[in-house]
Design a protein around this motif. Structure first.
Motif, PDB file in Angstrom:
ATOM      1  N   PRO A   1      71.153  31.654   9.217  1.00 51.64           N
ATOM      2  CA  PRO A   1      70.591  30.923  10.416  1.00 51.64           C
ATOM      3  C   PRO A   1      71.348  30.685  11.518  1.00 51.64           C
ATOM      4  CG  PRO A   1      70.766  29.792   8.041  1.00 51.64           C
ATOM      5  CD  PRO A   1      71.104  31.022   7.713  1.00 51.64           C
ATOM      6  N   TYR A   2      70.580  30.480  12.821  1.00 52.88           N
ATOM      7  CA  TYR A   2      71.738  30.896  13.952  1.00 52.88           C
ATOM      8  C   TYR A   2      72.408  29.225  14.051  1.00 52.88           C
ATOM      9  CZ  TYR A   2      69.734  34.230  16.360  1.00 52.88           C
ATOM     10  OH  TYR A   2      69.145  35.777  16.667  1.00 52.88           O
ATOM     11  N   GLY A   3      71.609  28.242  12.642  1.00 53.35           N
ATOM     12  CA  GLY A   3      72.119  26.935  13.626  1.00 53.35           C
ATOM     13  C   GLY A   3      72.037  26.336  14.580  1.00 53.35           C
ATOM     14  N   ALA A   4      72.743  25.493  14.935  1.00 56.03           N
ATOM     15  CA  ALA A   4      72.754  24.166  16.044  1.00 56.03           C
ATOM     16  C   ALA A   4      73.685  24.557  17.599  1.00 56.03           C
ATOM     17  CB  ALA A   4      73.148  22.914  16.187  1.00 56.03           C
ATOM     18  N   VAL A   5      72.571  25.985  18.271  1.00 55.50           N
ATOM     19  CA  VAL A   5      72.862  26.586  19.080  1.00 55.50           C
ATOM     20  C   VAL A   5      72.024  26.794  20.065  1.00 55.50           C
ATOM     21  CG1 VAL A   5      75.119  28.060  17.563  1.00 55.50           C
ATOM     22  CG2 VAL A   5      72.607  29.045  18.214  1.00 55.50           C
ATOM     23  N   TRP A   6      71.141  25.955  19.948  1.00 54.70           N
ATOM     24  CA  TRP A   6      69.960  25.767  20.966  1.00 54.70           C
ATOM     25  C   TRP A   6      69.765  24.779  21.314  1.00 54.70           C
ATOM     26  CZ3 TRP A   6      67.012  30.780  20.329  1.00 54.70           C
ATOM     27  CH2 TRP A   6      67.364  31.129  19.341  1.00 54.70           C
ATOM     28  N   HIS A   7      69.180  24.573  22.335  1.00 50.74           N
ATOM     29  CA  HIS A   7      69.238  23.271  23.301  1.00 50.74           C
ATOM     30  C   HIS A   7      67.451  23.520  24.609  1.00 50.74           C
ATOM     31  CE1 HIS A   7      69.337  20.210  25.766  1.00 50.74           C
ATOM     32  NE2 HIS A   7      69.408  21.028  27.399  1.00 50.74           N
ATOM     33  N   LEU A   8      66.738  22.183  24.036  1.00 49.83           N
ATOM     34  CA  LEU A   8      64.667  22.657  24.745  1.00 49.83           C
ATOM     35  C   LEU A   8      64.733  21.716  25.728  1.00 49.83           C
ATOM     36  CD1 LEU A   8      63.036  23.094  21.607  1.00 49.83           C
ATOM     37  CD2 LEU A   8      63.640  24.680  22.445  1.00 49.83           C
ATOM     38  N   VAL A   9      64.339  22.030  27.108  1.00 50.07           N
ATOM     39  CA  VAL A   9      63.839  20.836  27.875  1.00 50.07           C
ATOM     40  C   VAL A   9      62.671  22.011  27.737  1.00 50.07           C
ATOM     41  CG1 VAL A   9      63.963  20.365  29.680  1.00 50.07           C
ATOM     42  CG2 VAL A   9      66.663  21.358  28.761  1.00 50.07           C
ATOM     43  N   GLU A  10      61.352  21.132  27.617  1.00 48.07           N
ATOM     44  CA  GLU A  10      60.079  21.380  27.953  1.00 48.07           C
ATOM     45  C   GLU A  10      59.224  20.634  28.664  1.00 48.07           C
ATOM     46  OE1 GLU A  10      58.515  22.045  23.748  1.00 48.07           O
ATOM     47  OE2 GLU A  10      60.432  20.156  23.087  1.00 48.07           O
ATOM     48  N   ASP A  11      58.125  21.294  28.984  1.00 47.84           N
ATOM     49  CA  ASP A  11      56.654  19.888  29.665  1.00 47.84           C
ATOM     50  C   ASP A  11      55.482  20.745  28.676  1.00 47.84           C
ATOM     51  OD1 ASP A  11      56.450  22.200  31.535  1.00 47.84           O
ATOM     52  OD2 ASP A  11      57.935  20.651  32.445  1.00 47.84           O
ATOM     53  N   ASP A  12      54.650  20.153  29.026  1.00 52.37           N
ATOM     54  CA  ASP A  12      53.381  20.427  29.096  1.00 52.37           C
ATOM     55  C   ASP A  12      53.256  21.965  29.509  1.00 52.37           C
ATOM     56  OD1 ASP A  12      52.743  17.887  28.155  1.00 52.37           O
ATOM     57  OD2 ASP A  12      51.580  17.799  29.544  1.00 52.37           O
ATOM     58  N   THR A  13      53.805  22.424  30.032  1.00 53.97           N
ATOM     59  CA  THR A  13      52.919  23.941  31.267  1.00 53.97           C
ATOM     60  C   THR A  13      54.462  25.038  30.096  1.00 53.97           C
ATOM     61  OG1 THR A  13      54.427  23.841  32.638  1.00 53.97           O
ATOM     62  CG2 THR A  13      51.565  23.086  32.997  1.00 53.97           C
ATOM     63  N   ARG A  14      55.693  24.515  30.264  1.00 50.66           N
ATOM     64  CA  ARG A  14      57.083  25.138  29.634  1.00 50.66           C
ATOM     65  C   ARG A  14      57.415  24.583  28.566  1.00 50.66           C
ATOM     66  NH1 ARG A  14      58.960  29.507  33.253  1.00 50.66           N
ATOM     67  NH2 ARG A  14      57.513  29.134  34.550  1.00 50.66           N
ATOM     68  N   VAL A  15      58.548  25.891  28.536  1.00 50.97           N
ATOM     69  CA  VAL A  15      59.998  25.164  27.152  1.00 50.97           C
ATOM     70  C   VAL A  15      60.776  26.098  27.673  1.00 50.97           C
ATOM     71  CG1 VAL A  15      60.597  26.037  25.023  1.00 50.97           C
ATOM     72  CG2 VAL A  15      57.849  25.313  25.740  1.00 50.97           C
TER      73      VAL A  15
ATOM     74  N   THR B   1      72.893  29.413  23.025  1.00 48.49           N
ATOM     75  CA  THR B   1      74.583  29.388  23.519  1.00 48.49           C
ATOM     76  C   THR B   1      75.408  30.192  22.130  1.00 48.49           C
ATOM     77  OG1 THR B   1      74.724  27.915  24.840  1.00 48.49           O
ATOM     78  CG2 THR B   1      76.889  28.819  24.026  1.00 48.49           C
ATOM     79  N   LEU B   2      75.781  31.391  22.143  1.00 47.53           N
ATOM     80  CA  LEU B   2      76.820  32.164  20.985  1.00 47.53           C
ATOM     81  C   LEU B   2      78.017  32.125  20.980  1.00 47.53           C
ATOM     82  CD1 LEU B   2      73.808  34.683  19.985  1.00 47.53           C
ATOM     83  CD2 LEU B   2      74.678  32.773  19.406  1.00 47.53           C
ATOM     84  N   GLY B   3      79.172  32.284  20.227  1.00 51.32           N
ATOM     85  CA  GLY B   3      80.336  32.930  20.789  1.00 51.32           C
ATOM     86  C   GLY B   3      80.408  33.908  20.629  1.00 51.32           C
ATOM     87  N   TYR B   4      79.258  35.269  20.737  1.00 45.46           N
ATOM     88  CA  TYR B   4      79.824  36.425  20.606  1.00 45.46           C
ATOM     89  C   TYR B   4      78.545  37.094  21.880  1.00 45.46           C
ATOM     90  CZ  TYR B   4      76.018  37.297  17.662  1.00 45.46           C
ATOM     91  OH  TYR B   4      74.494  36.698  17.119  1.00 45.46           O
ATOM     92  N   PRO B   5      78.418  38.093  22.294  1.00 50.78           N
ATOM     93  CA  PRO B   5      77.766  38.954  23.356  1.00 50.78           C
ATOM     94  C   PRO B   5      76.622  39.440  22.758  1.00 50.78           C
ATOM     95  CG  PRO B   5      79.873  40.160  23.014  1.00 50.78           C
ATOM     96  CD  PRO B   5      80.118  38.743  22.493  1.00 50.78           C
ATOM     97  N   THR B   6      75.454  39.597  23.371  1.00 49.48           N
ATOM     98  CA  THR B   6      74.420  39.903  22.587  1.00 49.48           C
ATOM     99  C   THR B   6      73.177  39.995  23.743  1.00 49.48           C
ATOM    100  OG1 THR B   6      72.672  39.208  20.918  1.00 49.48           O
ATOM    101  CG2 THR B   6      73.846  36.950  21.857  1.00 49.48           C
ATOM    102  N   GLN B   7      73.540  40.094  24.754  1.00 46.68           N
ATOM    103  CA  GLN B   7      72.883  39.591  25.749  1.00 46.68           C
ATOM    104  C   GLN B   7      70.994  40.940  25.451  1.00 46.68           C
ATOM    105  OE1 GLN B   7      73.083  38.411  28.508  1.00 46.68           O
ATOM    106  NE2 GLN B   7      74.332  36.933  28.083  1.00 46.68           N
ATOM    107  N   THR B   8      71.476  42.112  24.707  1.00 46.50           N
ATOM    108  CA  THR B   8      70.758  43.390  24.701  1.00 46.50           C
ATOM    109  C   THR B   8      69.503  42.710  23.474  1.00 46.50           C
ATOM    110  OG1 THR B   8      71.453  43.984  22.438  1.00 46.50           O
ATOM    111  CG2 THR B   8      71.790  45.564  25.390  1.00 46.50           C
TER     112      THR B   8
END
Length: 363
Positions: free
Chosen positions: A26-40, A45-52
């Motif tokens: 599992p990814y674990g606690a590496v996610w951050h959310l900012v959301e409202d009624d129309t957008r998330v 944030t990861l310690g290794y590259p994975t842009q693709t």
């Protein structure tokens, strides 16, 4: 807790429990959310590259947020990992990774160049040191013109030439293709250390060292004097190649350099006429080697005419055919390698590596 807060908490929990295909955990606690009624707005944030993996992750997350719009940012936090012994770090480089093989002819240099280019496509800053002093090949594989020479700063430091955004230093830039390097061991190791330490590496996340085959002078010097974060063993399924690969793994184990994984080249031959797959060099040899030493099989690559042709032409497959199956395998290997290195949490044995002694008697 309000309904909105409950929804947000549930989404965050779902994301944290998603399986990272590069670690199989599992990814674990590496996610951050900012959301409202129309957008998330999701930040990973990861310690290794994975842009693709951006598109794949967006495809996974979109159904979880209903009809709201998704913005996904993947941020990299690549750290310098522990190294063997008490060796000072190399200026301008976070992590050094040795790409090695027990014998020649298994595709180590081809793996190095494509792996480095794949890591750069994932978003990392990458360099290559061609440490095969007797037979440097990275200059040709990366398409550098004959006679390419590095610029020099302050009469002391080489500024590494670049290809496809990757910084490269090789003995090929200091000699001609017709000049044999007829040197004894101390001169070869001295040259390797000079081009490593006197190159002005510019803020690299990863420096890949394309090692010569075997377990000789350069490998021992690397273990004693160079801060190496990890190694990769390249092999083919042949029994003789696996025998030599075992020696490579044993050497790295003895000098406290972790083996991050095995790459199996030429695992199958694919017929260009009918598409039939055949394991002409043996079956599952890399997997058995990895199981024996409890390391990861980072990937298996087919015996491919296109890989050879594109390497000889100075157009590595990751750049020349980025949508191909083979390029996809290299991208997967790069992500798994970065993830494996980032997971090295425990400090390595700080015991300095001691040169072996050889005793002789009349018995």
């Amino acid at each position: 807790m309000s309904a909105d807060a409950q929804q947000s908490s549930a989404l965050l929990s779902t994301l944290e429990n998603l399986i990272d295909e590069n670690t199989e955990r599992p990814y674990g606690a590496v996610w951050h959310l900012v959301e409202d009624d129309t957008r998330v707005h999701v930040t990973l944030t990861l310690g290794y590259p994975t842009q693709t993996e951006q598109a794949r992750l967006e495809h996974v997350i979109t159904p979880l947020i209903g009809d709201r719009a998704l913005t996904l940012d993947i941020e990299l936090d690549i750290k310098a990992q522990a190294t063997q012994g008490n060796i000072d770090g190399l200026k301008g480089v976070k992590n050094i990774i040795a790409i090695a093989s027990g014998k020649g002819g298994v595709g180590k240099s081809t793996t190095t160049v494509n792996l480095a280019l794949a890591m750069a496509k994932e978003g990392a800053r990458v360099g290559i040191l061609d440490a095969d002093i007797y037979g440097p090949s990275q200059g040709m594989m990366l398409g550098f013109a004959e006679g390419t020479r590095p610029q020099v700063r302050d009469d002391k430091f080489f500024i590494p030439p670049k290809a496809y955004g990757v910084q490269v230093m090789s003995m090929a830039f200091l000699t001609t293709k017709d000049t044999p390097v007829a040197w004894r061991g101390p001169m070869v190791t001295g040259a390797m250390m000079q081009i490593l330490t006197q190159t002005d590496w510019d803020d690299l996340d990863y420096l890949f060292i394309d090692m010569p085959p075997g377990t000789g002078d350069i490998q021992l010097t690397l273990a004693q004097k160079v801060p190496v974060a990890g190694s990769v063993i390249v092999t083919t399924p042949q029994d003789i190649a696996l025998l030599d690969a075992r020696r490579g793994i044993e050497m790295f184990n003895k000098v406290n350099i972790p083996v991050l994984g095995v790459v199996e080249n030429m695992s199958t031959h694919i017929c260009s006429n009918c598409g039939h797959h055949e394991a002409i060099f043996g079956d599952a040899g890399g997997a058995s080697l990895a199981a024996e030493y409890d390391v990861t099989v980072l990937g298996q690559l087919p015996l491919s005419l296109s890989i050879r042709e594109q390497s000889d032409a100075g157009k590595p497959v990751v750049e020349n055919a980025p949508e191909s199956e083979v390029a996809g395998i290299y991208q997967s290997i790069a992500r798994k390698l970065g993830a494996t290195l980032a997971a090295q949490q425990d400090p390595l044995n700080s015991k300095a590596f001691a040169m072996p002694t050889i005793g002789m008697s009349d018995d």
